[in-house]
Design a protein around this motif. Structure first.
Motif, PDB file in Angstrom:
ATOM      1  N   PRO A   1       0.801  -1.236   0.000  1.00  0.00           N
ATOM      2  CA  PRO A   1       0.000   0.000   0.000  1.00  0.00           C
ATOM      3  C   PRO A   1       0.831   1.283   0.000  1.00  0.00           C
ATOM      4  O   PRO A   1       0.373   2.312  -0.487  1.00  0.00           O
ATOM      5  N   ASP A   2       2.049   1.242   0.533  1.00  0.00           N
ATOM      6  CA  ASP A   2       2.884   2.445   0.551  1.00  0.00           C
ATOM      7  C   ASP A   2       3.754   2.571  -0.696  1.00  0.00           C
ATOM      8  O   ASP A   2       4.569   3.489  -0.811  1.00  0.00           O
ATOM      9  N   GLY A   3       3.597   1.666  -1.663  1.00  0.00           N
ATOM     10  CA  GLY A   3       4.359   1.729  -2.898  1.00  0.00           C
ATOM     11  C   GLY A   3       5.630   0.907  -2.895  1.00  0.00           C
ATOM     12  O   GLY A   3       6.240   0.717  -3.951  1.00  0.00           O
ATOM     13  N   THR A   4       6.067   0.431  -1.729  1.00  0.00           N
ATOM     14  CA  THR A   4       7.235  -0.443  -1.717  1.00  0.00           C
ATOM     15  C   THR A   4       6.880  -1.763  -2.390  1.00  0.00           C
ATOM     16  O   THR A   4       5.716  -2.166  -2.428  1.00  0.00           O
ATOM     17  N   ARG A   5       7.888  -2.416  -2.924  1.00  0.00           N
ATOM     18  CA  ARG A   5       7.650  -3.622  -3.700  1.00  0.00           C
ATOM     19  C   ARG A   5       8.545  -4.769  -3.272  1.00  0.00           C
ATOM     20  O   ARG A   5       9.624  -4.556  -2.733  1.00  0.00           O
ATOM     21  N   GLU A   6       8.052  -5.964  -3.529  1.00  0.00           N
ATOM     22  CA  GLU A   6       8.854  -7.176  -3.383  1.00  0.00           C
ATOM     23  C   GLU A   6       8.874  -7.886  -4.725  1.00  0.00           C
ATOM     24  O   GLU A   6       7.885  -7.865  -5.459  1.00  0.00           O
ATOM     25  N   ARG A   7       9.997  -8.499  -5.037  1.00  0.00           N
ATOM     26  CA  ARG A   7      10.143  -9.207  -6.308  1.00  0.00           C
ATOM     27  C   ARG A   7      10.466 -10.664  -6.016  1.00  0.00           C
ATOM     28  O   ARG A   7      11.387 -10.965  -5.268  1.00  0.00           O
ATOM     29  N   TRP A   8       9.667 -11.540  -6.607  1.00  0.00           N
ATOM     30  CA  TRP A   8       9.843 -12.974  -6.415  1.00  0.00           C
ATOM     31  C   TRP A   8      10.291 -13.609  -7.720  1.00  0.00           C
ATOM     32  O   TRP A   8       9.785 -13.277  -8.789  1.00  0.00           O
ATOM     33  N   ASN A   9      11.255 -14.515  -7.619  1.00  0.00           N
ATOM     34  CA  ASN A   9      11.777 -15.201  -8.790  1.00  0.00           C
ATOM     35  C   ASN A   9      11.276 -16.631  -8.829  1.00  0.00           C
ATOM     36  O   ASN A   9      11.136 -17.287  -7.793  1.00  0.00           O
ATOM     37  N   CYS A  10      11.030 -17.125 -10.029  1.00  0.00           N
ATOM     38  CA  CYS A  10      10.570 -18.497 -10.210  1.00  0.00           C
ATOM     39  C   CYS A  10      11.780 -19.385 -10.449  1.00  0.00           C
ATOM     40  O   CYS A  10      12.407 -19.365 -11.510  1.00  0.00           O
ATOM     41  N   ARG A  11      12.150 -20.138  -9.416  1.00  0.00           N
ATOM     42  CA  ARG A  11      13.244 -21.094  -9.516  1.00  0.00           C
ATOM     43  C   ARG A  11      12.665 -22.493  -9.697  1.00  0.00           C
ATOM     44  O   ARG A  11      11.497 -22.727  -9.382  1.00  0.00           O
ATOM     45  N   PRO A  12      13.454 -23.428 -10.174  1.00  0.00           N
ATOM     46  CA  PRO A  12      12.929 -24.783 -10.341  1.00  0.00           C
ATOM     47  C   PRO A  12      12.331 -25.310  -9.033  1.00  0.00           C
ATOM     48  O   PRO A  12      13.015 -25.443  -8.030  1.00  0.00           O
ATOM     49  N   GLY A  13      11.007 -25.528  -9.062  1.00  0.00           N
ATOM     50  CA  GLY A  13      10.335 -26.132  -7.925  1.00  0.00           C
ATOM     51  C   GLY A  13       9.864 -25.173  -6.861  1.00  0.00           C
ATOM     52  O   GLY A  13       9.092 -25.560  -5.992  1.00  0.00           O
ATOM     53  N   ASP A  14      10.300 -23.921  -6.878  1.00  0.00           N
ATOM     54  CA  ASP A  14       9.911 -23.056  -5.770  1.00  0.00           C
ATOM     55  C   ASP A  14      10.024 -21.590  -6.162  1.00  0.00           C
ATOM     56  O   ASP A  14      10.634 -21.237  -7.167  1.00  0.00           O
ATOM     57  N   PHE A  15       9.404 -20.747  -5.320  1.00  0.00           N
ATOM     58  CA  PHE A  15       9.555 -19.305  -5.431  1.00  0.00           C
ATOM     59  C   PHE A  15      10.682 -18.856  -4.525  1.00  0.00           C
ATOM     60  O   PHE A  15      10.956 -19.472  -3.492  1.00  0.00           O
ATOM     61  N   GLU A  16      11.313 -17.745  -4.886  1.00  0.00           N
ATOM     62  CA  GLU A  16      12.403 -17.226  -4.074  1.00  0.00           C
ATOM     63  C   GLU A  16      12.309 -15.706  -4.055  1.00  0.00           C
ATOM     64  O   GLU A  16      12.227 -15.064  -5.105  1.00  0.00           O
ATOM     65  N   LEU A  17      12.317 -15.133  -2.871  1.00  0.00           N
ATOM     66  CA  LEU A  17      12.307 -13.682  -2.740  1.00  0.00           C
ATOM     67  C   LEU A  17      13.650 -13.143  -3.202  1.00  0.00           C
ATOM     68  O   LEU A  17      14.699 -13.616  -2.776  1.00  0.00           O
ATOM     69  N   ASP A  18      13.604 -12.148  -4.081  1.00  0.00           N
ATOM     70  CA  ASP A  18      14.826 -11.576  -4.623  1.00  0.00           C
ATOM     71  C   ASP A  18      15.673 -10.988  -3.500  1.00  0.00           C
ATOM     72  O   ASP A  18      15.164 -10.325  -2.588  1.00  0.00           O
ATOM     73  N   GLY A  19      16.990 -11.216  -3.584  1.00  0.00           N
ATOM     74  CA  GLY A  19      17.886 -10.728  -2.541  1.00  0.00           C
ATOM     75  C   GLY A  19      18.145  -9.244  -2.588  1.00  0.00           C
ATOM     76  O   GLY A  19      18.731  -8.683  -1.664  1.00  0.00           O
ATOM     77  N   LYS A  20      17.703  -8.562  -3.651  1.00  0.00           N
ATOM     78  CA  LYS A  20      17.947  -7.126  -3.746  1.00  0.00           C
ATOM     79  C   LYS A  20      17.084  -6.382  -2.732  1.00  0.00           C
ATOM     80  O   LYS A  20      16.007  -6.829  -2.373  1.00  0.00           O
ATOM     81  N   PRO A  21      17.572  -5.238  -2.260  1.00  0.00           N
ATOM     82  CA  PRO A  21      16.809  -4.493  -1.246  1.00  0.00           C
ATOM     83  C   PRO A  21      15.426  -4.105  -1.742  1.00  0.00           C
ATOM     84  O   PRO A  21      15.215  -3.842  -2.924  1.00  0.00           O
ATOM     85  N   ASP A  22      14.489  -4.060  -0.815  1.00  0.00           N
ATOM     86  CA  ASP A  22      13.143  -3.631  -1.141  1.00  0.00           C
ATOM     87  C   ASP A  22      13.163  -2.143  -1.498  1.00  0.00           C
ATOM     88  O   ASP A  22      13.936  -1.372  -0.948  1.00  0.00           O
TER      89      ASP A  22
END
Length: 475
Positions: free
Chosen positions: A427-448
């Motif tokens: 809601p405040d405009g900050t974002r999270e980026r998730w990557n599609c890895r084989p078999g699972d999702f992974e939260l991107d290691g880059k700062p929010d």
């Protein structure tokens, strides 16, 4: 563990691991909210399982209202002065578009009592593309908005408070928006109503929208009080109301239904497209939970659903695979002596997350006994074939739900899928980026918040900013 997430494609959705969403050179102002509203009563892999053809649903066509497009817009006068510091930010929503995300939010000018609807595009990595654009300047304060795109144009709907005295009065409207912000179509008034309890429960959700394969939309929104049966006195009583409507690209509005649940503190559940019509859930509280579910076949009034509908303790979520309806129940009770496990961990005493799956043949996929809503042993999003799916399991069975499967209707808890990443917009405009890895999702290691979001910037000091989205003609 439950964590609240941003609204993507229609709203606050599941949490954590799904434990449970003519402009010229100036801003355009909506016509007065007293524009008459057309009336058309009465009111009142898709999965790992075999698909069944949708049944035909009887019933004649619902009456179609004449187009209720707002009267020709008036060009707002530029004052040459900066907006007052009393301006405040309103609700935000987002939906996936081609190789990116469309984010829409509102800003209220307290002095003028008008709201700006703003939009910006994110690329497929969740990074801002270009400056924010003005979609609409409308009367009153926007209480809630929703945006959804399936393909083609995006549909945006909102509910605005246009008066507080002598009692709160609201306007419900919708419009179509080019997903690249190259054009905006005329707004359509869906409803106007008064309700003294409209502001009684702050921060509640008030509206849902679904872009349909036909290019039309289904909109469900708060409305005037409905008539409900009091569960204690068994007498008719007013209750928080919601209306379901079909909105056509040419501005025609078809009233599908008007209903509500007995009690207070109303909640809004899923609005999903079953391929033959839409299903919309609301609930309220009167001692325990009470429920109201509306199903309407396309362009028809509310009628019987084509399959059995179960309810569980709110909030719950429904997902449609294209052939199966899954109801996810995170707050159910355990049976006597039962100890439930979810995602490998024991649940607290007396608690049990549950799931119910049923097909269009009206046969339950999940077991009916000893409890018709069996324990949900696992629920997570993982990657199959390079894209995310929802993996739900129960004793002796499982279902993979692919949001991109033909006919599917659901939203991922991790956000809008851009084809490369899943982007969560908070809601405040900050974002999270998730990557599609084989078999699972992974939260991107880059700062929010890897780049500034326009919502965080000071209000524009140039009266020409933000630049309006050009007007587009009706299709």
């Amino acid at each position: 563990m439950i964590r609240r997430r941003a609204r993507i494609s229609g709203r606050w959705l599941l949490c954590g691991a799904l434990a449970v969403p003519a402009c010229q050179d100036r801003a355009i102002d909506d016509a007065t909210p007293d524009v008459p509203v057309a009336r058309s009563e009465p009111e009142s892999t898709a999965g790992e399982l075999v698909a069944h053809p949708p049944p035909s649903i009887p019933g004649g066509a619902a009456p179609v209202s004449k187009p209720s497009v707002v009267a020709p817009p008036v060009v707002a006068k530029a004052t040459g002065s900066a907006p007052d510091v009393s301006d405040s930010e309103g609700p935000l929503d987002a939906t996936a578009v081609d190789r990116g995300v469309l984010v829409v939010w509102s800003r209220h000018d307290l002095d003028a009592d008008k709201s700006d609807v703003l939009a910006v595009l994110l690329d497929d990595r969740g990074i801002v593309r270009g400056a924010p654009r003005l979609v609409r300047r409308t009367s009153g304060q926007i209480l809630d908005l929703a945006v959804h795109r399936r393909d083609g144009l995006a549909w945006l709907a909102w509910i605005a408070l246009v008066a507080e005295e002598p009692r709160p009065r609201a306007l419900v409207a919708a419009l179509q928006l080019e997903p690249d912000l190259s054009g905006v179509h005329p707004p359509i008034v869906l409803d106007q109503f008064s309700d003294e309890n409209l502001l009684a429960w702050p921060d509640r959700e008030l509206i849902r929208v679904r872009d349909l394969a036909s290019g039309h939309a289904a909109v469900a929104a708060a409305a005037a009080p409905a008539q409900c049966m009091d569960i204690v006195t068994e007498r008719a009583t007013p209750c928080p109301g919601f209306k379901l409507a079909w909105v056509h690209q040419d501005g025609a509005v078809i009233r599908a239904g008007h209903a509500g649940a007995d009690g207070g503190d109303p909640g809004v559940g899923s609005l999903i497209d079953l391929g033959t019509g839409v299903l919309f859930d609301t609930w309220a509280w009167h001692g325990g939970a009470t429920f109201s579910t509306m199903f309407a076949a396309y362009d028809q009034t509310v009628g019987a659903a084509p399959l059995d509908i179960v309810h569980c303790r709110p909030p719950f979520t429904r997902m449609w695979t294209g052939t199966r309806l899954a109801t996810l129940c995170p707050y159910e009770s355990a049976d006597e002596g039962q100890r439930c496990k979810h995602n490998g961990f024991a649940e607290a005493d007396g608690e049990c997350q549950r799931v119910h799956v049923i097909g269009l043949d009206n046969r339950s996929v999940t077991p009916r006994r000893p409890n018709p809503i069996p324990p949900m042993t696992s629920l997570r999003e993982r990657c199959v074939g390079g894209r995310p799916v929802v993996d739900v399991r129960w004793p002796g069975g499982k279902l993979l739900i692919d949001p991109r499967a033909p006919g599917a209707s659901l939203d991922l808890s991790v956000g809008a899928w851009t084809g490369r990443h899943a982007i969560t917009v908070n809601p405040d405009g900050t974002r999270e980026r998730w990557n599609c890895r084989p078999g699972d999702f992974e939260l991107d290691g880059k700062p929010d918040g890897h780049d500034p979001f326009p919502r965080d910037d000071p209000f524009p000091r140039d009266p020409q900013d933000p630049r309006p989205v050009p007007a587009a003609a009706l299709p």
